[in-house]
Design an enzyme around this catalytic site. Structure first.
Site, PDB file in Angstrom:
ATOM      1  N   ASP A  91       2.372   5.930  -2.908  1.00 16.41           N
ATOM      2  CA  ASP A  91       2.783   7.168  -2.243  1.00 16.41           C
ATOM      3  C   ASP A  91       3.480   8.174  -3.152  1.00 16.41           C
ATOM      4  O   ASP A  91       3.242   9.380  -3.027  1.00 16.41           O
ATOM      5  CB  ASP A  91       3.678   6.846  -1.051  1.00 16.41           C
ATOM      6  CG  ASP A  91       2.958   6.028   0.007  1.00 16.41           C
ATOM      7  OD1 ASP A  91       1.718   5.886  -0.111  1.00 16.41           O
ATOM      8  OD2 ASP A  91       3.621   5.526   0.932  1.00 16.41           O
ATOM      9  N   HIS A 120       0.804  -1.213   0.000  1.00 19.54           N
ATOM     10  CA  HIS A 120       0.000   0.000   0.000  1.00 19.54           C
ATOM     11  C   HIS A 120       0.841   1.269   0.000  1.00 19.54           C
ATOM     12  O   HIS A 120       0.295   2.365   0.018  1.00 19.54           O
ATOM     13  CB  HIS A 120      -0.925   0.013   1.221  1.00 19.54           C
ATOM     14  CG  HIS A 120      -1.958   1.094   1.180  1.00 19.54           C
ATOM     15  ND1 HIS A 120      -2.908   1.160   0.181  1.00 19.54           N
ATOM     16  CD2 HIS A 120      -2.163   2.169   1.966  1.00 19.54           C
ATOM     17  CE1 HIS A 120      -3.676   2.226   0.379  1.00 19.54           C
ATOM     18  NE2 HIS A 120      -3.236   2.854   1.445  1.00 19.54           N
ATOM     19  N   CYS A 121       2.169   1.130  -0.042  1.00 17.42           N
ATOM     20  CA  CYS A 121       3.017   2.321   0.060  1.00 17.42           C
ATOM     21  C   CYS A 121       3.742   2.656  -1.233  1.00 17.42           C
ATOM     22  O   CYS A 121       3.456   3.653  -1.886  1.00 17.42           O
ATOM     23  CB  CYS A 121       4.029   2.135   1.199  1.00 17.42           C
ATOM     24  SG  CYS A 121       3.287   2.159   2.850  1.00 17.42           S
ATOM     25  N   ILE A 122       4.695   1.810  -1.621  1.00 16.96           N
ATOM     26  CA  ILE A 122       5.617   2.179  -2.697  1.00 16.96           C
ATOM     27  C   ILE A 122       4.922   2.378  -4.048  1.00 16.96           C
ATOM     28  O   ILE A 122       5.281   3.291  -4.796  1.00 16.96           O
ATOM     29  CB  ILE A 122       6.753   1.149  -2.802  1.00 16.96           C
ATOM     30  CG1 ILE A 122       7.500   1.075  -1.462  1.00 16.96           C
ATOM     31  CG2 ILE A 122       7.745   1.542  -3.890  1.00 16.96           C
ATOM     32  CD1 ILE A 122       8.564   0.001  -1.406  1.00 16.96           C
TER      33      ILE A 122
END
Length: 443
Positions: free
Chosen positions: A281, A276-278
Site C-alpha cells: 500500500d 497484501h497491505c503493508i
C-alpha cells in the site's frame, strides 16, 4: 434517476434487509463481508472467477483457515444467497461491493488491472439506483478518476443515476480480538447522498460506521494506517540491526519501552513484511505523489529497510553456519512458517518466500514446515514446488540450520531446541524455551 423517492426505496430495502448484496471477490476481504451480510439476513451473491471457490461456498465448505464451515453455511443456507462466476447476475443486485486485489507491478507501481476490469464488467450490467462501493486498497483518486468514468460509460451518472462510494477494507486475518463486524468501517461517498446510502448499508452489519467527507479521504485513510505500520516496523528493524552490533537484545529493549504508559507503541522486528497491505500500500501513495512533484523519501526509505530484512537474515545465517565450519551452499536449511504472520494460512507477500529464493540461489537444500500451508502454490513471483515437511527428531537432526520465520503457536519449539544444531530466530520464539543458548541466533 436517483430521486429522493428512489433513494428512500433503496434505504428502505437496506434497513429491512431485503436489498440483495453482491460482493465481487471471495477472498480474505470479500468472504468475511459476505458472511456478515448473510448472518444479518440479507440475500447475498458472491462473485468470483475461481470456480473452485464458488463450488466450495455453494457446498458450505471453507477454503480459508480462520473461516469455519459453519460460517460459510450462513451463505449456503440463507434464502437467495449463493456464489457464482456469472457476472450477468450483477444486474439483479441492489448493492455491489468490489473486493479485488491491488498488487504492484515489478517496478513497484500500482497494478490496477483487477479494479479496471471489474469496473468494465459492472458497467455492462449497471442499473439505475444501484450502489457501487470499492473496498480495494488504492491511491487517492481511484474511485473518482478511474472507477467512476468507466461506470459512467454505461450512460448512467454517479450521484444522479447510481450511488458510488469507497470504504477501505480493514481485515486482519486470524485476529481474535477484532472481526469484520467489530472493526469500525470508514465510508466516503461521491456525494452526500451516496455517503448516506453506503453508510446505511454497512450500519446493518458493522457495529460502528464512520463517515468522511469524500472518497479521497476514505482512500487516504487506509494508506495512512498502513504507512504508519510500515514506517514503525522499519524503525524497529533498523534498531534491531544497530543494537545487534552493540550486543543489545532488541526484544528486551522493546519490552522495557512498553512499560511507558504514554507516547510509545510497541512494534516488533522480523524477517521482512508480508500480507497484501503493508508491503504494498505505501507504494500506491509514493506513485501518486509523483504526479504532484513530491518525493516520498520517508515512506520509500521504510520500504527499503523492510525489503532488505530477508538479506539480513541470510547474512546472520551465513555467519552462524561459518562458526560450525559450514557454508549455505550444500546445507540443509529448514524454514519454519510460510504464512506472513502466525496462525493463518495466508502466504501473500510472505518474507519466507524471499528467504527460500535467496537460500536456493546460494545453493542450499531447502525444506519448510507450516501446519497451515501443506504445499507452496505458484504465485506471481515464485513457483518452488515444495511441500511441508513433518517435524520429527530424526529429520531435525539432519538439518544444518533452522530459520524461524513465522511464529505459529502450534509449533513444537521444545522439539526444535532439543534436536537442531542451529536455530536462526527472527521472531523471538525461543526466548523462553530451555536450551543451550549457543545455537540460538537472533536475526
Amino acid at each position: 434517476m436517483t430521486t429522493q423517492h428512489n433513494t428512500d426505496i433503496l434505504l428502505g430495502k437496506l434497513t429491512d434487509k431485503t436489498a440483495t448484496i453482491g460482493i465481487i471477490g471471495m477472498g480474505y476481504v470479500g468472504l468475511p463481508l459476505a458472511i456478515e451480510f448473510a448472518k444479518a439476513g440479507f440475500p447475498v451473491i458472491g462473485f468470483d472467477l475461481d470456480n473452485t471457490k464458488v463450488e466450495k461456498i455453494n457446498h458450505g465448505e471453507s477454503y480459508i483457515k480462520h473461516i469455519s464451515n459453519t460460517d460459510i453455511a450462513c451463505i449456503k443456507n440463507c434464502t437467495k444467497s449463493y456464489a457464482t462466476s456469472d457476472f450477468s447476475v450483477l444486474a439483479i443486485v441492489d448493492c455491489i461491493i468490489i473486493c479485488v486485489p491491488t498488487p504492484l507491478n515489478p517496478y513497484k507501481e500500482p497494478d490496477m488491472q483487477y479494479i479496471e476490469s471489474t469496473a468494465i464488467t459492472i458497467k455492462q450490467y449497471l442499473q439505475e439506483n444501484q450502489l457501487v462501493v470499492l473496498e480495494s486498497t488504492t491511491y487517492p483518486g481511484t474511485t473518482s478518476t478511474l472507477v467512476k468514468p468507466i461506470l459512467e460509460e454505461s450512460g448512467l451518472k454517479a450521484g444522479q443515476d447510481f450511488f458510488l462510494a469507497f470504504s477501505p477494507e480493514r481485515e486482519d486475518p486470524g485476529n481474535k480480538n477484532f472481526s469484520t463486524k467489530t472493526i469500525t468501517k470508514i465510508v466516503g461517498g461521491y456525494t452526500d447522498n451516496c455517503n448516506n446510502v453506503a453508510s446505511t448499508m454497512y450500519k446493518q452489519v458493522i457495529n460502528s460506521v464512520h463517515s468522511v467527507n469524500s472518497v479521497d479521504i476514505a482512500e487516504a485513510t487506509k494508506l495512512l494506517e498502513n504507512i504508519f505500520r510500515s514506517v514503525n516496523i522499519a524503525l524497529v528493524n533498523e534498531m534491531k540491526i544497530i543494537f545487534d552490533k552493540m550486543n543489545i537484545d532488541i526484544w528486551d529493549v522493546i519490552a522495557a519501552a512498553s512499560t511507558k504508559p504514554f507516547g510509545y507503541m510497541p512494534f516488533y522486528p522480523g524477517p521482512g513484511l508480508g500480507g497484501h497491505c503493508i508491503p504494498i500500500d505505501p507504494y500506491y501513495l509514493t506513485w501518486k505523489a509523483k504526479e504532484f512533484g513530491i518525493n516520498t523519501r520517508f515512506i520509500e526509505l521504510a520500504g527499503e529497510i523492510n525489503s532488505a530484512m530477508p538479506e539480513y537474515v541470510i547474512h546472520k545465517t551465513n555467519n552462524a553456519l561459518n562458526t560450525f565450519k559450514k557454508s549455505i551452499n550444500g546445507s540443509n536449511i529448514l524454514i519454519i512458517g510460510i504464512a506472513y504472520k502466525n496462525d493463518i494460512d495466508d502466504d501473500r507477500e510472505s518474507p519466507s518466500l524471499r528467504l527460500i529464493e535467496l537460500l536456493q540461489d546460494l545453493g542450499a537444500n531447502i525444506f519448510y514446515h507450516d501446519p497451515y500451508i501443506p504445499m507452496l502454490k505458484k504465485t506471481r513471483k515464485y513457483n518452488f514446488k515444495l511441500t511441508s515437511t513433518e517435524l520429527t527428531q530424526s529429520f531435525l537432526q539432519t538439518t544444518d540450520a533452522v530459520i524461524i520465520s513465522t511464529a505459529h503457536t502450534n509449533i513444537n519449539y521444545h522439539l526444535l531446541a532439543a534436536n537442531s544444531s542451529l536455530i536462526i530466530d527472527t521472531r523471538n520464539c525461543m526466548a523462553n524455551i530451555p536450551t543451550a543458548k549457543a545455537h540460538i541466533i537472533k536475526a
